[in-house]
Design an enzyme around this catalytic site. Structure first.
Site, short mmCIF file in Angstrom:
data_model
loop_
_atom_site.label_atom_id
_atom_site.label_comp_id
_atom_site.label_asym_id
_atom_site.label_seq_id
_atom_site.Cartn_x
_atom_site.Cartn_y
_atom_site.Cartn_z
N ARG A 56 -13.33 -8.92 1.54
CA ARG A 56 -11.93 -8.63 1.21
C ARG A 56 -11.08 -9.87 1.49
O ARG A 56 -10.23 -10.25 0.69
CB ARG A 56 -11.41 -7.46 2.06
CG ARG A 56 -11.91 -6.08 1.68
CD ARG A 56 -11.37 -5.60 0.35
NE ARG A 56 -9.92 -5.52 0.33
CZ ARG A 56 -9.19 -4.50 0.81
NH1 ARG A 56 -9.80 -3.46 1.33
NH2 ARG A 56 -7.87 -4.51 0.74
N ARG B 49 0.88 -1.18 0.00
CA ARG B 49 0.00 0.00 0.00
C ARG B 49 0.91 1.22 0.00
O ARG B 49 1.70 1.41 0.93
CB ARG B 49 -0.91 0.00 1.22
CG ARG B 49 -1.60 1.33 1.44
CD ARG B 49 -2.72 1.28 2.44
NE ARG B 49 -3.86 0.58 1.89
CZ ARG B 49 -5.08 0.61 2.42
NH1 ARG B 49 -5.31 1.30 3.53
NH2 ARG B 49 -6.07 -0.05 1.87
N GLN C 266 -10.04 -4.09 -3.52
CA GLN C 266 -11.35 -3.66 -3.02
C GLN C 266 -12.45 -3.94 -4.06
O GLN C 266 -13.51 -4.46 -3.72
CB GLN C 266 -11.31 -2.17 -2.68
CG GLN C 266 -12.61 -1.66 -2.09
CD GLN C 266 -12.88 -2.22 -0.70
OE1 GLN C 266 -12.05 -2.09 0.18
NE2 GLN C 266 -14.03 -2.84 -0.51
N HIS D 211 -7.32 0.71 -6.48
CA HIS D 211 -7.54 -0.16 -5.31
C HIS D 211 -8.20 -1.46 -5.80
O HIS D 211 -9.35 -1.75 -5.50
CB HIS D 211 -8.42 0.57 -4.29
CG HIS D 211 -8.39 -0.03 -2.91
ND1 HIS D 211 -7.58 -1.09 -2.55
CD2 HIS D 211 -9.08 0.31 -1.78
CE1 HIS D 211 -7.77 -1.38 -1.28
NE2 HIS D 211 -8.67 -0.55 -0.79
N ASP E 1 -17.23 6.97 -1.63
CA ASP E 1 -16.00 6.83 -0.86
C ASP E 1 -15.75 8.17 -0.17
O ASP E 1 -16.43 9.17 -0.46
CB ASP E 1 -14.86 6.47 -1.83
CG ASP E 1 -13.54 6.13 -1.14
OD1 ASP E 1 -13.54 5.96 0.10
OD2 ASP E 1 -12.51 6.04 -1.84
N CYS F 108 -16.26 1.33 0.50
CA CYS F 108 -15.09 0.52 0.83
C CYS F 108 -14.69 0.64 2.30
O CYS F 108 -14.01 -0.22 2.83
CB CYS F 108 -13.93 0.86 -0.09
SG CYS F 108 -13.30 2.54 0.11
N1 NVA Z 1 -9.99 6.40 -1.45
C1 NVA Z 1 -9.61 6.04 -0.10
C2 NVA Z 1 -9.83 4.57 0.10
C3 NVA Z 1 -9.47 4.08 1.48
C4 NVA Z 1 -9.63 2.59 1.61
C5 NVA Z 1 -8.16 6.41 0.13
O1 NVA Z 1 -7.34 6.25 -0.79
O2 NVA Z 1 -7.83 6.89 1.22
N1 CP Z 2 -11.16 -0.40 2.39
C1 CP Z 2 -9.89 -0.43 2.84
O1 CP Z 2 -8.94 -0.64 2.08
O2 CP Z 2 -9.76 -0.25 4.17
P1 CP Z 2 -8.41 -0.02 4.99
O3 CP Z 2 -7.88 1.34 4.61
O4 CP Z 2 -8.84 -0.09 6.42
O5 CP Z 2 -7.43 -1.09 4.63
#
Ligand code: NVA
Ligand code: CP
Length: 306
Positions: A288, A104, A134, A131, A220, A260
């Site tokens: 997930r 990540r 997800q 992502h 989101d 998500c």
């Molecule tokens: N769009 C959000 C998703 C978090 C799971 C982010 O990138 O923070």
């Molecule tokens: N939806 C998701 O990726 O959640 P986290 O940021 O908690 O991993």
């Protein structure tokens, strides 16, 4: 077997997704029946987090242990990644010691650079652009509740962010449409999403119009990780992009709501929607783990018959 990475949704074919959704269902059924299934015994997953996570960490870590493997957890702050060791060198070293890597991070270019020097498959656990894990879980959840997603309409209300880009890729590949509504200045970028053209998505100024007749309404956070400095400006720009009961009322009567997570009730979604009867967000979060177990199995073992 040649190494396969999962850096974006379009890295797998429609046929491979059909396989993964079937495997995820089987793996989930075994889990629910307390059946041991450990095809990844002695395999190790390295998880690298440069941003915070709850679901991604727990789902990959629990999933890997349940499949008989183990995990190594690294963050920028407690590894040499935070002290400017080149990402390519980190990839060369880490991939000599583990069988699979999940990352990540911020820019997609970073995960691509890591993958280019990795001896083992690399999975995108979220970047600024995508992502895919997800959306893999989201589509699996849709199929569980409503059957095939082909030909359906997904309404995207909110930021043209990593989730939106990934929905666009998925629609392009799997044959459904996304009705996108974002505030101006936060539109989806077709070139970032990497889709062929607007045949699989349609842009709407009014978020309610985007929800008209939708089979799934999804949104989101207004401010994704890494964009915190824009928070105040975003709060103003996104005020009308809150999924509320009126938006759900114009969608199909059996429309699902997904998010998500993490969610901000009163911002991108009203509490009565996310906590209401059409919401499947908890299934989505649980899935997930099942979907990623199928993905890890596929990347390490291929189309196993077990
Ligand atoms: N769009 C959000 C998703 C978090 C799971 C982010 O990138 O923070
Ligand atoms: N939806 C998701 O990726 O959640 P986290 O940021 O908690 O991993």
């Amino acid at each position: 077997m040649a190494i396969r990475h999962y850096l974006k949704f379009s890295d797998l074919t429609a046929d491979e997704y059909a396989w993964l959704f079937e495997r995820a269902a089987l793996i989930k059924a075994r889990f629910k029946a307390y059946e041991k299934y450990q095809p990844l015994a002695d395999r190790t997953l390295a998880m690298i987090f440069e941003k915070a996570s709850t679901r991604t960490r727990v789902s990959f870590e629990a999933g890997m242990y349940q499949m008989g493997g183990s995990v190594v957890h690294l963050t920028t702050g407690d590894s040499q990644l935070g002290r400017a060791e080149p990402i390519e060198d980190s990839a060369r070293v880490i991939s000599r010691m583990v069988d699979l890597v999940m990352i990540r991070t911020f820019g997609q270019d970073k995960i691509e650079r890591f993958a280019s020097c990795s001896r083992v498959p690399v999975i995108n656990g979220l970047t600024n652009e995508f992502h895919p894990c997800q959306i893999l879980a989201d589509i699996f959840t849709f199929i569980e509740h409503r059957g095939a997603i082909q030909g359906k309409v997904v309404a995207w209300v909110g930021d043209g962010n990593n989730m939106a880009n990934t929905w666009l890729q998925a629609a392009d590949l799997l044959g459904f449409s996304v009705h996108v509504s974002t505030p101006s200045g936060y539109e989806v970028d077709q070139s970032v999403a990497g889709v062929r053209g607007p045949h699989s998505y349609k842009v709407f100024k009014d978020p309610k119009e985007a929800c008209q007749g939708a089979d799934l309404v999804t949104t989101d956070v207004w401010t994704s990780m890494g964009y915190e400095a824009e928070n105040e400006a975003r709060k103003k720009a996104f005020a009308d992009w809150c999924v509320d009961a009126d938006m759900m009322a114009v969608a199909k009567p059996d429309a699902l709501f997904m998010h998500c997570l993490p969610a901000h009730r009163g911002e991108e979604v009203q509490a009565e929607v996310i906590d209401g009867p059409q919401s499947v967000v908890w299934d989505e979060a649980e899935n997930r783990m099942h979907a990623q177990k199928a993905l890890m199995e596929f990347l390490l073992l291929g189309r196993t018959a077990a």
